[in-house]
Structures are given as C-alpha cells and as structure tokens.
Design a protein around this motif. Structure first.
Motif, PDB file in Angstrom:
ATOM      1  N   LEU A   9     -82.564  64.635  53.656  1.00 20.77           N
ATOM      2  CA  LEU A   9     -83.797  65.252  54.131  1.00 20.77           C
ATOM      3  C   LEU A   9     -84.857  64.208  54.453  1.00 20.77           C
ATOM      4  CD1 LEU A   9     -84.018  68.290  51.702  1.00 20.77           C
ATOM      5  CD2 LEU A   9     -83.449  68.327  54.116  1.00 20.77           C
ATOM      6  N   TYR A  36     -83.396  74.785  60.033  1.00 20.50           N
ATOM      7  CA  TYR A  36     -84.490  74.184  59.274  1.00 20.50           C
ATOM      8  C   TYR A  36     -83.967  73.512  58.007  1.00 20.50           C
ATOM      9  CZ  TYR A  36     -84.244  78.288  56.168  1.00 20.50           C
ATOM     10  OH  TYR A  36     -83.812  79.263  55.294  1.00 20.50           O
ATOM     11  N   LEU A  37     -84.651  72.445  57.624  1.00 20.93           N
ATOM     12  CA  LEU A  37     -84.396  71.719  56.385  1.00 20.93           C
ATOM     13  C   LEU A  37     -85.741  71.399  55.753  1.00 20.93           C
ATOM     14  CD1 LEU A  37     -81.713  69.164  57.654  1.00 20.93           C
ATOM     15  CD2 LEU A  37     -81.266  71.136  56.181  1.00 20.93           C
ATOM     16  N   GLN A  61     -84.398  73.220  50.612  1.00 19.32           N
ATOM     17  CA  GLN A  61     -84.023  74.428  51.329  1.00 19.32           C
ATOM     18  C   GLN A  61     -83.426  74.067  52.685  1.00 19.32           C
ATOM     19  OE1 GLN A  61     -87.192  76.839  53.016  1.00 19.32           O
ATOM     20  NE2 GLN A  61     -88.713  75.249  52.595  1.00 19.32           N
ATOM     21  N   GLY A  62     -82.598  74.955  53.191  1.00 19.02           N
ATOM     22  CA  GLY A  62     -82.007  74.767  54.509  1.00 19.02           C
ATOM     23  C   GLY A  62     -81.393  76.066  54.984  1.00 19.02           C
ATOM     24  N   GLY A  83     -80.677  81.399  54.500  1.00 19.53           N
ATOM     25  CA  GLY A  83     -80.613  80.018  54.046  1.00 19.53           C
ATOM     26  C   GLY A  83     -80.256  79.914  52.580  1.00 19.53           C
ATOM     27  N   ILE A 225     -91.237  70.676  56.068  1.00 18.18           N
ATOM     28  CA  ILE A 225     -90.072  71.337  56.638  1.00 18.18           C
ATOM     29  C   ILE A 225     -89.829  70.756  58.035  1.00 18.18           C
ATOM     30  CG2 ILE A 225     -91.404  73.266  57.609  1.00 18.18           C
ATOM     31  CD1 ILE A 225     -89.007  75.092  56.821  1.00 18.18           C
ATOM     32  N   TYR A 227     -87.506  71.015  61.711  1.00 15.06           N
ATOM     33  CA  TYR A 227     -86.790  71.961  62.546  1.00 15.06           C
ATOM     34  C   TYR A 227     -85.889  71.257  63.550  1.00 15.06           C
ATOM     35  CZ  TYR A 227     -89.847  75.675  60.840  1.00 15.06           C
ATOM     36  OH  TYR A 227     -90.511  76.576  60.054  1.00 15.06           O
TER      37      TYR A 227
END
Length: 229
Positions: A9, A36-37, A61-62, A83, A225, A227
């Motif tokens: 990330l 998204y990550l 999160q992803g 996700g 975050i 994208y």
C-alpha cells in the motif's frame, strides 16, 4: 503477512503516479475509480474511564466498486462495491475468557504485558454518492465520495501478549454487523479517508468488571485511500 500488505500500500502511489494512458481514442463512456486500496489509523471513541490507547492501531482495506454515472457529463455517479478489511485496536483494556464468559478489566500497570488488542477481519459493502470534475481526457481531478459502509466481521478476536505467554480467543462480544458513514476526498493519487461507526463495537452488556462501566466504544478510522481504474 500484514507487513507485506502495508508495504504494498505504501508503494502503490509510486505505481499510480507512473501510469499513463497511451490510447489516443477518447472514451465518452468512461468509468472512474473501480479498484481501491487504503491504510488507516484507528481510533476508539467513548472509551471507559482510565482506558488508554496503546501501540499503533492500524487498518487495511481493499476492494472493487461498480461506478454508475448518473449525469451526462459523468461527474456524478453512484458507487456500489465489495471489499475486505482488517482492523486492529490496541489499548490497556484487557479481555479474558473465564468459564465461557468474557471479562474486561483496565490494566493500570503495563509492566506485565506488551500488547492488548481487538482484531477484526471483515467483508465490507460500501455505497457512495460520487462527485468528481473529471473528463474523458483528464486523469487528474478532484473527488468527493461520501456514503455508508456496512461490514460483516467474519473473524473477531481478542489477544493479549504478556510475559506469561500469549492469550488469544474468539470474542463473541464484538458485533458481527457494523455500519457507519464514510467520506473519501482528495486530488489525483492521494485521498483522505474517514469512517465513523454508527453502532457500538461491542454488544450491549459489555462492562468493565471492576467499575461496572459500559463499554460503548465506536471506531473512528482516518487514513489515505488510493484508486485505480
């Protein structure tokens, strides 16, 4: 495993910044931000008295989002996604399983342990109203994506790392279904992510044993975050 995810990330913006679109064809039916990550710092609001944060409470999160434009210029859209997220919350709140019941206490002396945490692994369902000032040929743009997120905690544990050994168990007090408000806003690669839970992290009835204080904590997550199309 989590260390590798964090490293990925952290390096992701470098890959995103290096991306270019080599096609000369203009796509008037373009879609935005479908993968998204994110990485975030986790807070717990409304801790009982004497409960303090410890260590670095993190979250990852992803997922993927279906982008559904709702105007001709495609600057407004609805996003519906799915996700995965892992979140840890460190504090001096000690969880212990005794005779089938979970007992909570506040450690005033941290000499006997190094870490006490809650950890959840979740399937998340974000629903967003999306605004951006993008065009078919503009790849750097401002965005504001706000909405709600529902999470199902398929794994929820408490863990204590102490001098006497490690203690970990499935914590049935952690709510399986959690929901809250979120907002993602920024420009180009880097975007601020904020999530606030609308329901309590633990089920009603969870109390600090010594004082009888209810544990009505709510997660607040703040991070970044990224994208991808």
């Amino acid at each position: 495993m989590c260390k590798y995810i964090v490293l990925t990330l952290m390096l992701m913006p470098l890959f995103l910044c290096g991306q270019s679109n080599n096609s000369n064809e203009i796509d008037s039916n373009y879609l935005e931000d479908q993968i998204y990550l994110g990485i975030n710092y986790n807070f717990m609001l409304d801790y009982p008295e004497d409960v303090l944060k410890r260590n670095f409470s993190y979250g990852l999160q992803g997922g993927i989002i279906k982008d559904i434009p709702i105007n001709i210029s495609r600057t407004l859209a609805v996003g519906l996604g799915i996700g995965y997220a892992v979140n840890s919350y460190y504090s001096n709140l000690i969880s212990d399983e005794q005779s089938g019941e979970i007992v909570y206490s506040v450690a005033t002396d941290d000499s006997f342990y190094s870490r006490s945490k809650f950890e959840t692994h979740s399937i998340e369902l974000p629903l967003e109203l999306r605004w951006r000032n993008s065009t078919p040929t503009k790849y750097k743009f401002f965005r504001i994506y706000s909405g709600v997120k529902i999470a199902y905690n398929f794994s929820a544990r408490s863990k204590l790392v102490a001098d006497s050994g490690n203690i970990g168990f499935k914590n049935s007090d952690i709510e399986k279904l959690q929901y809250g408000l979120q907002c993602n806003l920024g420009y180009n690669t880097f975007n601020l992510h904020v999530y606030y839970s609308l329901n309590n992290f633990l089920k009603d009835g969870a109390k600090v044993e010594a004082t009888g204080n209810n544990i009505n904590i709510k997660p607040l997550r703040v991070g970044v975050i990224f994208y991808l199309l």
